[in-house]
Scaffold this motif. Structure first.
Motif, PDB file in Angstrom:
ATOM      1  N   GLY A  63     -32.787   7.879   0.826  1.00 31.75           N
ATOM      2  CA  GLY A  63     -33.464   9.181   1.359  1.00 31.75           C
ATOM      3  C   GLY A  63     -32.894  10.084   0.305  1.00 31.75           C
ATOM      4  O   GLY A  63     -32.102   9.987  -0.680  1.00 31.75           O
ATOM      5  N   GLY A 101     -32.510  14.570   0.244  1.00 28.14           N
ATOM      6  CA  GLY A 101     -32.505  15.795   1.097  1.00 28.14           C
ATOM      7  C   GLY A 101     -32.365  17.094   0.083  1.00 28.14           C
ATOM      8  O   GLY A 101     -32.651  16.833  -1.216  1.00 28.14           O
ATOM      9  N   ALA A 102     -32.267  18.233   0.538  1.00 30.47           N
ATOM     10  CA  ALA A 102     -32.158  19.397  -0.129  1.00 30.47           C
ATOM     11  C   ALA A 102     -30.978  19.404  -1.378  1.00 30.47           C
ATOM     12  O   ALA A 102     -31.370  20.008  -2.217  1.00 30.47           O
ATOM     13  N   VAL A 104     -29.266  10.064  -1.640  1.00 25.60           N
ATOM     14  CA  VAL A 104     -28.522   9.345  -0.798  1.00 25.60           C
ATOM     15  C   VAL A 104     -28.834   7.938  -0.992  1.00 25.60           C
ATOM     16  O   VAL A 104     -29.991   7.459  -1.110  1.00 25.60           O
ATOM     17  N   ALA A 131     -23.310   4.615   2.966  1.00 20.90           N
ATOM     18  CA  ALA A 131     -24.432   5.617   2.350  1.00 20.90           C
ATOM     19  C   ALA A 131     -23.681   6.464   1.416  1.00 20.90           C
ATOM     20  O   ALA A 131     -22.622   7.340   1.829  1.00 20.90           O
ATOM     21  N   LYS A 190     -23.915   9.889  -0.361  1.00 23.43           N
ATOM     22  CA  LYS A 190     -24.663  11.293  -0.652  1.00 23.43           C
ATOM     23  C   LYS A 190     -24.048  11.949  -2.079  1.00 23.43           C
ATOM     24  O   LYS A 190     -22.772  12.061  -1.963  1.00 23.43           O
ATOM     25  N   GLU A 240     -20.168   6.534   6.482  1.00 25.51           N
ATOM     26  CA  GLU A 240     -20.601   5.484   7.274  1.00 25.51           C
ATOM     27  C   GLU A 240     -22.288   5.175   7.184  1.00 25.51           C
ATOM     28  O   GLU A 240     -22.871   6.228   7.134  1.00 25.51           O
ATOM     29  N   PHE A 241     -22.771   4.077   6.952  1.00 26.43           N
ATOM     30  CA  PHE A 241     -24.047   3.681   6.858  1.00 26.43           C
ATOM     31  C   PHE A 241     -24.883   3.617   8.247  1.00 26.43           C
ATOM     32  O   PHE A 241     -24.337   2.759   9.089  1.00 26.43           O
ATOM     33  N   MET A 242     -25.822   4.229   8.488  1.00 31.16           N
ATOM     34  CA  MET A 242     -26.769   4.178   9.740  1.00 31.16           C
ATOM     35  C   MET A 242     -27.927   3.845   9.650  1.00 31.16           C
ATOM     36  O   MET A 242     -28.701   4.390   9.054  1.00 31.16           O
ATOM     37  N   ASP A 254     -33.173   8.338  10.663  1.00 35.40           N
ATOM     38  CA  ASP A 254     -32.704   9.787  11.265  1.00 35.40           C
ATOM     39  C   ASP A 254     -33.645   9.956  12.343  1.00 35.40           C
ATOM     40  O   ASP A 254     -34.581   9.287  12.816  1.00 35.40           O
ATOM     41  N   LYS A 313     -29.990  19.759  13.038  1.00 38.53           N
ATOM     42  CA  LYS A 313     -31.616  19.288  13.153  1.00 38.53           C
ATOM     43  C   LYS A 313     -31.853  17.833  13.165  1.00 38.53           C
ATOM     44  O   LYS A 313     -30.776  17.112  13.184  1.00 38.53           O
ATOM     45  N   ASP A 362     -32.974  15.773  11.591  1.00 38.40           N
ATOM     46  CA  ASP A 362     -32.605  14.969  10.151  1.00 38.40           C
ATOM     47  C   ASP A 362     -31.301  14.893  10.034  1.00 38.40           C
ATOM     48  O   ASP A 362     -31.106  13.830   9.215  1.00 38.40           O
ATOM     49  N   ASN A 363     -30.523  15.557  10.519  1.00 34.56           N
ATOM     50  CA  ASN A 363     -28.812  15.236  10.442  1.00 34.56           C
ATOM     51  C   ASN A 363     -28.455  14.544  11.436  1.00 34.56           C
ATOM     52  O   ASN A 363     -27.243  14.408  11.508  1.00 34.56           O
ATOM     53  N   LEU A 377     -28.348  10.843  12.825  1.00 36.86           N
ATOM     54  CA  LEU A 377     -28.602   9.421  12.316  1.00 36.86           C
ATOM     55  C   LEU A 377     -28.334   8.524  13.486  1.00 36.86           C
ATOM     56  O   LEU A 377     -27.440   8.501  14.432  1.00 36.86           O
ATOM     57  N   ASP A 419     -23.726  15.575   8.058  1.00 33.40           N
ATOM     58  CA  ASP A 419     -23.807  16.691   7.332  1.00 33.40           C
ATOM     59  C   ASP A 419     -22.880  18.051   7.700  1.00 33.40           C
ATOM     60  O   ASP A 419     -23.273  18.891   7.202  1.00 33.40           O
ATOM     61  N   ARG A 450     -31.314  28.323   2.945  1.00 33.34           N
ATOM     62  CA  ARG A 450     -32.857  27.772   3.299  1.00 33.34           C
ATOM     63  C   ARG A 450     -33.516  28.456   4.001  1.00 33.34           C
ATOM     64  O   ARG A 450     -34.891  28.479   4.004  1.00 33.34           O
TER      65      ARG A 450
HETATM   66  N1  LIG Z   1     -25.069   7.899   6.636  1.00 27.86           N
HETATM   67  C1  LIG Z   1     -26.484   7.424   6.480  1.00 27.86           C
HETATM   68  N2  LIG Z   1     -26.881   6.331   6.729  1.00 27.86           N
HETATM   69  C2  LIG Z   1     -28.065   6.107   6.520  1.00 27.86           C
HETATM   70  N3  LIG Z   1     -28.863   6.871   6.037  1.00 27.86           N
HETATM   71  C3  LIG Z   1     -28.666   8.066   5.686  1.00 27.86           C
HETATM   72  C4  LIG Z   1     -27.340   8.482   5.915  1.00 27.86           C
HETATM   73  N4  LIG Z   1     -27.068   9.747   5.180  1.00 27.86           N
HETATM   74  C5  LIG Z   1     -28.333  10.252   4.929  1.00 27.86           C
HETATM   75  N5  LIG Z   1     -29.203   9.153   4.864  1.00 27.86           N
HETATM   76  C6  LIG Z   1     -30.699   8.962   4.775  1.00 27.86           C
HETATM   77  O1  LIG Z   1     -30.890   9.868   3.632  1.00 27.86           O
HETATM   78  C7  LIG Z   1     -32.105  11.155   4.002  1.00 27.86           C
HETATM   79  C8  LIG Z   1     -31.467  12.226   3.435  1.00 27.86           C
HETATM   80  O2  LIG Z   1     -30.203  12.878   3.820  1.00 27.86           O
HETATM   81  P1  LIG Z   1     -29.739  14.046   3.546  1.00 27.86           P
HETATM   82  O3  LIG Z   1     -28.565  14.438   4.449  1.00 27.86           O
HETATM   83  O4  LIG Z   1     -29.584  14.103   2.123  1.00 27.86           O
HETATM   84  O5  LIG Z   1     -30.927  15.015   3.598  1.00 27.86           O
HETATM   85  P2  LIG Z   1     -31.574  15.690   4.990  1.00 27.86           P
HETATM   86  O6  LIG Z   1     -30.464  15.729   6.082  1.00 27.86           O
HETATM   87  O7  LIG Z   1     -32.655  14.941   5.279  1.00 27.86           O
HETATM   88  O8  LIG Z   1     -32.114  16.995   4.630  1.00 27.86           O
HETATM   89  P3  LIG Z   1     -30.973  18.368   3.984  1.00 27.86           P
HETATM   90  O9  LIG Z   1     -30.439  17.915   2.880  1.00 27.86           O
HETATM   91  O10 LIG Z   1     -32.116  19.354   3.990  1.00 27.86           O
HETATM   92  O11 LIG Z   1     -29.766  18.509   5.135  1.00 27.86           O
HETATM   93  C9  LIG Z   1     -31.903  11.168   5.625  1.00 27.86           C
HETATM   94  O12 LIG Z   1     -33.123  11.560   6.220  1.00 27.86           O
HETATM   95  C10 LIG Z   1     -31.305   9.524   6.149  1.00 27.86           C
HETATM   96  O13 LIG Z   1     -32.687   8.855   6.264  1.00 27.86           O
END
Ligand SMILES: Nc1ncnc2c1ncn2[C@@H]1O[C@H](COP(=O)(O)OP(=O)(O)OP(=O)(O)O)[C@@H](O)[C@H]1O
Length: 461
Positions: free
Chosen positions: A164, A166-167, A171, A184, A186, A242-244, A248, A289, A291-292, A294, A308, A322
């Motif tokens: 995925g 994010g801002a 990842v 995962a 980042k 850790e991979f989830m 999300d 939020k 999105d954060n 998992l 996050d 933001r």
């Molecule tokens: N530990 C993880 N295990 C599995 N997937 C993950 C993990 N961390 C992030 N992801 C995936 O990557 C995507 C992007 O994550 P990221 O934290 O960069 O952005 P976000 O939380 O969606 O937005 P923001 O950057 O605005 O906080 C998530 O929506 C999720 O689907």
């Protein structure tokens, strides 16, 4: 498998067995990897089956003989010495090498160990029976995803598909090559955070990053995503988490439209425990939020972890930056009122948790530009309503809790301990499930212990 020999020709039987194999295979087979011979009389071998085996035994894809190796080395080779696998020949899957030998198969001088596996990466050197007996160099023919990444990362991890973005950046799914464990990764670009071309001050101070990384690596709670590794570089920070696999919470809510009260409670309870753990250690998340959040699996009853939280330790301009640029959805009113200039308390997390709970139960947002005035104005006034028809089926206790969490004055908003003690969460069935998922034997919350007493003890039957 196609074999290209060099130097002395192989025996007739060996050559013919290999060529028969080649002829019997359909032409369209994808070559996903190649072994280049090193100190062995084989120039190269194409890998195009799910599994490839090598050893002295007749049943192997590559039968090692005196034509390939000296007698001294050959006597130390097992019947099946090693196998290499790529599931369904899929270029998007990792390549595993398994050691079946007594004397050892080595990758880059490290012994794999009998019946153990590791992940094979492009340019890895395979030695047989002793690290100095280098036999092959492996070439991965899938696109190289590790270009541009620091060596500290690429030497330890195999870089796989994008999970995925994010801002802050991408990842990616990565594998520890020695343990084959998934993580995962980042990638947080520093210039993205500063909003300009120069790295932000917070992230450009390596000592600060390392200090924060140390704190984060030491955090350990079933509902907090574990930071396994962190690499700090001038242009980016690489966080190995850790991979989830369950994705999300935002996607879960979107795919189900809304969550049942039972599921919302189970998830909310776990989120509260994560926040309590962070607050007890002086950490405010500041960016809670869906999105954060998992999920561990795709099951409805699943362990959930908050992620996050570390980012806000590295950057001051997280949700605030933001928020001020875009639409605030989960941000507390005090953040909007002060324009993010003043320090605020951990109560900002309580507000965000309230918004998350509202979203789970109804699949809608409490504050939105679509409700007449701007979302920011509604938040500052704490003006929201239970509009969606789904609210008709939601208990009064849940709504009461949301009302309390979305109080504009942070001093009047409950603490995380208050939230955990609310009547809505006193639900024996949910607590039982949560305990099992979190693998916590004794919860340190008194009320729960009392409440978990089986009803048979209290009511005479
Ligand atoms: N530990 C993880 N295990 C599995 N997937 C993950 C993990 N961390 C992030 N992801 C995936 O990557 C995507 C992007 O994550 P990221 O934290 O960069 O952005 P976000 O939380 O969606 O937005 P923001 O950057 O605005 O906080 C998530 O929506 C999720 O689907």
């Amino acid at each position: 498998m196609a074999r290209d020999t060099q130097g002395t020709q192989g025996t007739q039987s060996q050559e013919s067995s290999i060529w028969t194999l080649v002829e019997s295979q359909p032409m369209e087979k994808i070559v996903w990897g190649r072994l280049y011979g090193k100190n062995i009389k084989i120039k190269s071998l194409d890998l195009n089956n799910d599994e490839f085996s090598a050893g002295r035994g007749e049943a192997n894809d590559l039968i090692l003989t005196l034509n390939d190796l000296s007698e001294k080395i050959l006597t130390r080779i097992s019947k099946v010495h090693f196998t290499i696998k790529r599931a369904n020949c899929d270029l998007a899957s990792p390549v595993y090498i398994k050691d079946h030998s007594r004397n050892g198969t080595f990758v880059n001088n490290e012994k794999i160990g009998m019946n153990k596996m590791r992940i094979l990466k492009n340019d890895d050197v395979i030695s047989l029976s002793h690290p100095t007996h280098k036999a092959f160099v492996f070439k991965d023919l899938s696109p190289n995803e590790s270009i541009g990444l620091p060596e500290e990362i690429t030497k330890t991890y195999y870089i796989n598909r994008k999970l995925g973005s994010g801002a802050y950046g991408l990842v990616r799914l990565v594998y520890d090559t020695r343990t084959c464990q998934q993580f995962a990764m980042k990638i947080v670009k520093k210039n993205m955070l500063s909003g300009g071309s120069r790295p932000s001050t917070n992230l450009s101070d390596p000592e600060r990053v390392l200090n924060e990384a140390k704190i984060m690596k030491n955090l350990s709670h079933p509902c907090v995503v574990r930071m396994h590794d962190i690499v700090d570089k001038p242009d980016a920070v690489y966080m190995v988490l850790e991979f989830m696999r369950g994705g999300d919470l935002l996607n879960r809510i979107i795919s189900k439209k809304l969550l049942t009260e039972e599921t919302s409670k189970l998830y909310f309870y776990q989120m509260c425990h994560a926040v309590k753990y962070l607050h007890d250690r002086g950490i405010t998340h500041r960016d809670l939020k869906p999105d954060n959040v998992l999920l561990e699996t795709n099951d409805e009853d699943t362990l959930l972890k908050v992620s996050d939280f570390g980012l806000s330790k590295f950057v001051q301009k997280d949700s605030v930056m933001r928020t001020l640029c875009g639409t605030p959805l989960y941000v507390a009113p005090e953040v909007l009122i002060t324009g993010g200039r003043e320090a605020y308390t951990r109560k900002v997390d309580i507000w965000s948790l309230g918004v998350v709970l509202f979203t789970c139960l109804s699949g809608t947002l409490p504050f939105s530009d679509e409700y007449g005035s701007s979302a920011a104005e509604q938040i500052k006034k704490g003006k929201f309503a239970y509009r969606h028809p789904a609210w008709k089926g939601v208990s009064q206790r849940a709504k009461l809790l949301i009302n309390q969490m979305l109080i504009v004055d942070p001093a009047k908003r409950p603490s995380i301990d208050d939230v955990l003690q609310c009547s809505w969460l006193r639900d024996a069935a949910m607590l039982q499930k949560a305990k099992q998922l979190m693998k916590i034997e004794s919860m340190d919350i008194e009320e729960e212990n009392n409440f978990l007493e089986p009803p048979t003890k209290r009511s005479r039957r």
